[in-house]
Scaffold this active site. Structure first.
Site, PDB file in Angstrom:
ATOM      1  N   ARG A  66      41.487  42.251  44.233  1.00 64.23           N
ATOM      2  CA  ARG A  66      41.025  42.316  42.843  1.00 64.23           C
ATOM      3  C   ARG A  66      40.727  40.917  42.308  1.00 64.23           C
ATOM      4  O   ARG A  66      39.708  40.692  41.650  1.00 64.23           O
ATOM      5  CB  ARG A  66      42.080  43.012  41.988  1.00 64.23           C
ATOM      6  CG  ARG A  66      41.680  43.219  40.527  1.00 64.23           C
ATOM      7  CD  ARG A  66      42.688  44.126  39.827  1.00 64.23           C
ATOM      8  NE  ARG A  66      42.463  44.190  38.401  1.00 64.23           N
ATOM      9  CZ  ARG A  66      41.547  44.955  37.811  1.00 64.23           C
ATOM     10  NH1 ARG A  66      40.764  45.712  38.557  1.00 64.23           N
ATOM     11  NH2 ARG A  66      41.410  44.963  36.495  1.00 64.23           N
ATOM     12  N   HIS A  70      36.996  39.724  41.165  1.00 61.02           N
ATOM     13  CA  HIS A  70      36.731  39.306  39.786  1.00 61.02           C
ATOM     14  C   HIS A  70      36.301  37.837  39.710  1.00 61.02           C
ATOM     15  O   HIS A  70      35.569  37.465  38.794  1.00 61.02           O
ATOM     16  CB  HIS A  70      37.956  39.548  38.914  1.00 61.02           C
ATOM     17  CG  HIS A  70      38.094  40.979  38.500  1.00 61.02           C
ATOM     18  ND1 HIS A  70      38.304  41.377  37.199  1.00 61.02           N
ATOM     19  CD2 HIS A  70      38.034  42.130  39.221  1.00 61.02           C
ATOM     20  CE1 HIS A  70      38.374  42.704  37.140  1.00 61.02           C
ATOM     21  NE2 HIS A  70      38.217  43.174  38.368  1.00 61.02           N
ATOM     22  N   ASN A  96      40.000  41.286  32.985  1.00 65.72           N
ATOM     23  CA  ASN A  96      40.841  40.492  33.875  1.00 65.72           C
ATOM     24  C   ASN A  96      42.318  40.545  33.501  1.00 65.72           C
ATOM     25  O   ASN A  96      43.138  39.864  34.122  1.00 65.72           O
ATOM     26  CB  ASN A  96      40.372  39.028  33.867  1.00 65.72           C
ATOM     27  CG  ASN A  96      39.008  38.855  34.500  1.00 65.72           C
ATOM     28  OD1 ASN A  96      38.667  39.562  35.444  1.00 65.72           O
ATOM     29  ND2 ASN A  96      38.210  37.929  33.977  1.00 65.72           N
ATOM     30  N   HIS A 193      39.309  49.855  47.320  1.00 63.87           N
ATOM     31  CA  HIS A 193      40.243  50.771  46.650  1.00 63.87           C
ATOM     32  C   HIS A 193      41.146  51.492  47.643  1.00 63.87           C
ATOM     33  O   HIS A 193      42.051  52.220  47.246  1.00 63.87           O
ATOM     34  CB  HIS A 193      39.464  51.783  45.805  1.00 63.87           C
ATOM     35  CG  HIS A 193      38.892  51.196  44.559  1.00 63.87           C
ATOM     36  ND1 HIS A 193      37.931  51.833  43.797  1.00 63.87           N
ATOM     37  CD2 HIS A 193      39.140  50.012  43.927  1.00 63.87           C
ATOM     38  CE1 HIS A 193      37.623  51.076  42.757  1.00 63.87           C
ATOM     39  NE2 HIS A 193      38.338  49.973  42.817  1.00 63.87           N
TER      40      HIS A 193
END
Length: 322
Positions: A66, A70, A96, A193
């Site tokens: 993640r 990001h 975030n 995921h």
């Protein structure tokens, strides 16, 4: 992420067969083994830190993926910068808010600095640590081109380009295309995921009141609906996005998509659009090798809008400019 626009450097070309990945080209300014003379132990140092953290917390892989995702809508470690008295950084953006893993990156940076002061960028440590967490979780162990430098700019609104969890297929495809990424990259990167966790608040509407009908989303497997209805007693409850192997990086997530067991709208939407559904099916039935394709898409993302040469800097600590 910075304010450098959406240009994409030439992507590392990969030779992919039998699940093995071999770099046969390089992005401008990046190359595998960039630190082979200046800090030859950087990769074992970073992997050792990742291994230590992962031994205490199996969700580290999801956290680093993640963080990488990001930051790498422009891979310059701008996400790691703290806000200052005069500037709100990307960390402050709502998208975030749940990003974590900064402590691991700081620990790796500190150990690298002890051996190679002022040589290795935080941006490269993020890319290496993410790769290591994937490999240690059973995924591909692929070569990471390095040579990134750290950005000096981090502005909260720069994070507005991140796709929303409720994006439709066309919206997600366009968001990725704006960064030079393909529909296949979208499918593979959402495949992260496979080790992801989400809160019930992000998909509760699919369980109880889909599109104002007062009923569950008919496209979701009924058994999964019942399971999640029991679990989601509040919006803050966390559930695994992969209900089979939640701590392992593998293709099981795509098997579940084919069985209508996607939890987030953005994941289920991959089945709606023909361009992405064909890729999902190929991954599920094995005609497209997951490990090889995932490694390629991670490399593609890792080359977005990098700073090289004399641009940017090598930060002494990852949370502040020098």
């Amino acid at each position: 992420m910075g304010s450098r626009g959406n240009s994409v450097l030439a992507v590392v070309f990969l030779l992919l067969f039998a699940g093995n990945v071999e770099v046969i080209g390089q992005s401008s300014g990046l190359r595998v083994g960039f630190y082979s003379r200046s800090c030859r132990n950087v990769e074992p140092i970073v992997r050792g830190v990742v291994q230590r953290f992962l031994g205490r917390d199996r969700t580290v892989t999801a956290a680093l993926l993640r963080l990488f995702f990001h930051d790498c809508f422009g891979c310059d470690a701008s996400l790691l910068l703290n806000s200052t008295r005069t500037n709100r950084s990307e960390k402050e953006h709502g998208a975030n808010g749940s990003v974590r893993g900064y402590d691991l990156i700081d620990a790796a940076k500190a150990e690298v600095e002890r051996q190679c002061r002022g040589v290795v960028s935080c941006a490269d440590i993020v890319a290496l640590a993410t790769r290591d967490s994937i490999a240690l979780a059973g995924g591909p162990d692929y070569p990471v081109p390095t040579g990134r430098r750290d950005g000096r700019i981090s502005i909260v609104n720069d994070a507005d380009v991140l796709p929303d969890p409720n994006s439709n297929a066309n919206g997600a495809i366009q968001a990725f295309a704006n960064k030079g990424l393909t529909p296949q990259d979208l499918v593979l990167l959402l495949g992260a995921h496979t080790v992801g966790i989400t809160h019930c608040g992000f998909f509760r509407h699919r369980l109880f009141n889909f599109r104002g009908t007062g009923r569950a989303d008919p496209s979701m497997d009924p058994a999964l609906v019942r399971q999640l209805q029991r679990a989601c007693t509040s919006d803050s409850v966390e559930v695994f996005l992969d209900q089979g192997t939640p701590f392992r990086v593998d293709k099981v997530f795509f098997d579940q998509l084919v069985s209508n067991r996607a939890i987030l709208i953005i994941d289920q939407q991959l089945r709606v659009e023909q361009r992405t559904d064909d890729i999902v099916r190929a991954l599920a039935n094995g005609t497209l090798n997951f490990n090889a394709a995932f490694a390629q898409s991670m490399t593609n993302m890792g080359n977005l809008d990098v700073l090289t040469g004399t641009r940017g800097e090598i930060r002494r600590v990852c949370s502040a400019v020098n």
